[in-house]
Design a protein around this motif. Sequence first.
Motif, PDB file in Angstrom:
ATOM      1  N   LEU A   1      24.755 -38.567 -62.823  1.00  7.79           N
ATOM      2  CA  LEU A   1      23.496 -38.945 -63.472  1.00  7.79           C
ATOM      3  C   LEU A   1      22.828 -37.733 -64.125  1.00  7.79           C
ATOM      4  O   LEU A   1      22.196 -37.855 -65.180  1.00  7.79           O
ATOM      5  CB  LEU A   1      22.553 -39.600 -62.464  1.00  7.79           C
ATOM      6  N   GLU A   2      23.006 -36.569 -63.525  1.00  9.04           N
ATOM      7  CA  GLU A   2      22.459 -35.359 -64.152  1.00  9.04           C
ATOM      8  C   GLU A   2      23.246 -35.009 -65.411  1.00  9.04           C
ATOM      9  O   GLU A   2      22.662 -34.649 -66.434  1.00  9.04           O
ATOM     10  CB  GLU A   2      22.451 -34.202 -63.166  1.00  9.04           C
ATOM     11  N   GLU A   3      24.567 -35.128 -65.359  1.00  9.80           N
ATOM     12  CA  GLU A   3      25.388 -34.882 -66.557  1.00  9.80           C
ATOM     13  C   GLU A   3      25.011 -35.833 -67.684  1.00  9.80           C
ATOM     14  O   GLU A   3      25.053 -35.458 -68.858  1.00  9.80           O
ATOM     15  CB  GLU A   3      26.869 -35.073 -66.226  1.00  9.80           C
ATOM     16  N   LEU A   4      24.627 -37.053 -67.331  1.00  9.02           N
ATOM     17  CA  LEU A   4      24.241 -38.057 -68.323  1.00  9.02           C
ATOM     18  C   LEU A   4      22.815 -37.851 -68.835  1.00  9.02           C
ATOM     19  O   LEU A   4      22.375 -38.543 -69.746  1.00  9.02           O
ATOM     20  CB  LEU A   4      24.364 -39.470 -67.728  1.00  9.02           C
ATOM     21  N   GLY A   5      22.084 -36.936 -68.228  1.00  3.93           N
ATOM     22  CA  GLY A   5      20.725 -36.653 -68.660  1.00  3.93           C
ATOM     23  C   GLY A   5      19.687 -37.631 -68.148  1.00  3.93           C
ATOM     24  O   GLY A   5      18.589 -37.725 -68.697  1.00  3.93           O
ATOM     25  N   LEU A   6      20.010 -38.348 -67.079  1.00  9.60           N
ATOM     26  CA  LEU A   6      19.083 -39.338 -66.529  1.00  9.60           C
ATOM     27  C   LEU A   6      18.254 -38.803 -65.372  1.00  9.60           C
ATOM     28  O   LEU A   6      17.180 -39.319 -65.084  1.00  9.60           O
ATOM     29  CB  LEU A   6      19.844 -40.592 -66.097  1.00  9.60           C
ATOM     30  N   VAL A   7      18.768 -37.805 -64.679  1.00  9.75           N
ATOM     31  CA  VAL A   7      18.014 -37.154 -63.606  1.00  9.75           C
ATOM     32  C   VAL A   7      18.186 -35.652 -63.768  1.00  9.75           C
ATOM     33  O   VAL A   7      19.099 -35.180 -64.449  1.00  9.75           O
ATOM     34  CB  VAL A   7      18.470 -37.586 -62.186  1.00  9.75           C
ATOM     35  N   SER A   8      17.293 -34.906 -63.157  1.00 12.94           N
ATOM     36  CA  SER A   8      17.449 -33.462 -63.100  1.00 12.94           C
ATOM     37  C   SER A   8      17.099 -33.025 -61.689  1.00 12.94           C
ATOM     38  O   SER A   8      16.532 -33.793 -60.912  1.00 12.94           O
ATOM     39  CB  SER A   8      16.587 -32.761 -64.145  1.00 12.94           C
ATOM     40  N   HIS A   9      17.462 -31.798 -61.370  1.00 13.40           N
ATOM     41  CA  HIS A   9      17.193 -31.333 -60.019  1.00 13.40           C
ATOM     42  C   HIS A   9      16.483 -29.991 -60.044  1.00 13.40           C
ATOM     43  O   HIS A   9      16.491 -29.277 -61.041  1.00 13.40           O
ATOM     44  CB  HIS A   9      18.487 -31.241 -59.203  1.00 13.40           C
ATOM     45  N   THR A  10      15.877 -29.695 -58.951  1.00 13.66           N
ATOM     46  CA  THR A  10      15.265 -28.394 -58.721  1.00 13.66           C
ATOM     47  C   THR A  10      15.443 -28.068 -57.246  1.00 13.66           C
ATOM     48  O   THR A  10      15.769 -28.953 -56.457  1.00 13.66           O
ATOM     49  CB  THR A  10      13.775 -28.392 -59.135  1.00 13.66           C
ATOM     50  N   HIS A  11      15.256 -26.826 -56.907  1.00 12.78           N
ATOM     51  CA  HIS A  11      15.366 -26.415 -55.512  1.00 12.78           C
ATOM     52  C   HIS A  11      13.970 -26.145 -54.985  1.00 12.78           C
ATOM     53  O   HIS A  11      13.305 -25.221 -55.429  1.00 12.78           O
ATOM     54  CB  HIS A  11      16.267 -25.185 -55.371  1.00 12.78           C
ATOM     55  N   LEU A  12      13.532 -26.984 -54.067  1.00 10.29           N
ATOM     56  CA  LEU A  12      12.187 -26.874 -53.524  1.00 10.29           C
ATOM     57  C   LEU A  12      12.176 -26.265 -52.133  1.00 10.29           C
ATOM     58  O   LEU A  12      11.128 -26.126 -51.525  1.00 10.29           O
ATOM     59  CB  LEU A  12      11.510 -28.249 -53.503  1.00 10.29           C
ATOM     60  N   SER A  13      13.347 -25.930 -51.634  1.00 12.96           N
ATOM     61  CA  SER A  13      13.458 -25.292 -50.330  1.00 12.96           C
ATOM     62  C   SER A  13      14.847 -24.682 -50.247  1.00 12.96           C
ATOM     63  O   SER A  13      15.591 -24.692 -51.215  1.00 12.96           O
ATOM     64  CB  SER A  13      13.239 -26.314 -49.210  1.00 12.96           C
ATOM     65  N   HIS A  14      15.194 -24.216 -49.081  1.00  9.44           N
ATOM     66  CA  HIS A  14      16.513 -23.632 -48.896  1.00  9.44           C
ATOM     67  C   HIS A  14      17.590 -24.687 -48.691  1.00  9.44           C
ATOM     68  O   HIS A  14      18.761 -24.380 -48.690  1.00  9.44           O
ATOM     69  CB  HIS A  14      16.517 -22.672 -47.696  1.00  9.44           C
TER      70      HIS A  14
END
Length: 147
Positions: free
Chosen positions: A69-82
């Motif tokens: 889904l990220e490759e398709l541009g529908l979701v993105s991620h971030t790192h909010l913790s370890h």
Amino acid sequence: MSNYAHTVTAPSLADKLRERGLRLTPQRQLILEAVYELGHATPEQVHHAVRERAAGVNITTVYRTLELLEELGLVSHTHLSHGSPTYHRAGEDQHVHLVCRRCGSIGEADPSVLLPVTRQLQAERGFRVDVGHVSLFGVCGDCKELS
């Protein structure tokens, strides 16, 4: 999961999958709906939400689908913790993540709060900040009041 998420995501997900020669599966649809409904969610939180509707979906499927889904541009991620990355709807206005170290809540701030810093980094180092991946850690207003 809400019907709203289903009506918003089904056509774009199906189209994007078809463009890549892939098909829309119920698992992919449920995982995307869970991300959209939860707002900011780890793969484990998505898995928990999806299992409420489809008990047979395993965590590996969730991880693989989130990557797709990220490759398709529908979701993105971030790192909010370890720990695990946190996923959210792609295409939303970029925002700075505000993470409370006490209660774990995740808030959002307009990226303009970082304009002086981002402009300085651009001018001095030619560095462009990806504000969608910026997380600031501290104590939220609710927890501060409890102190």
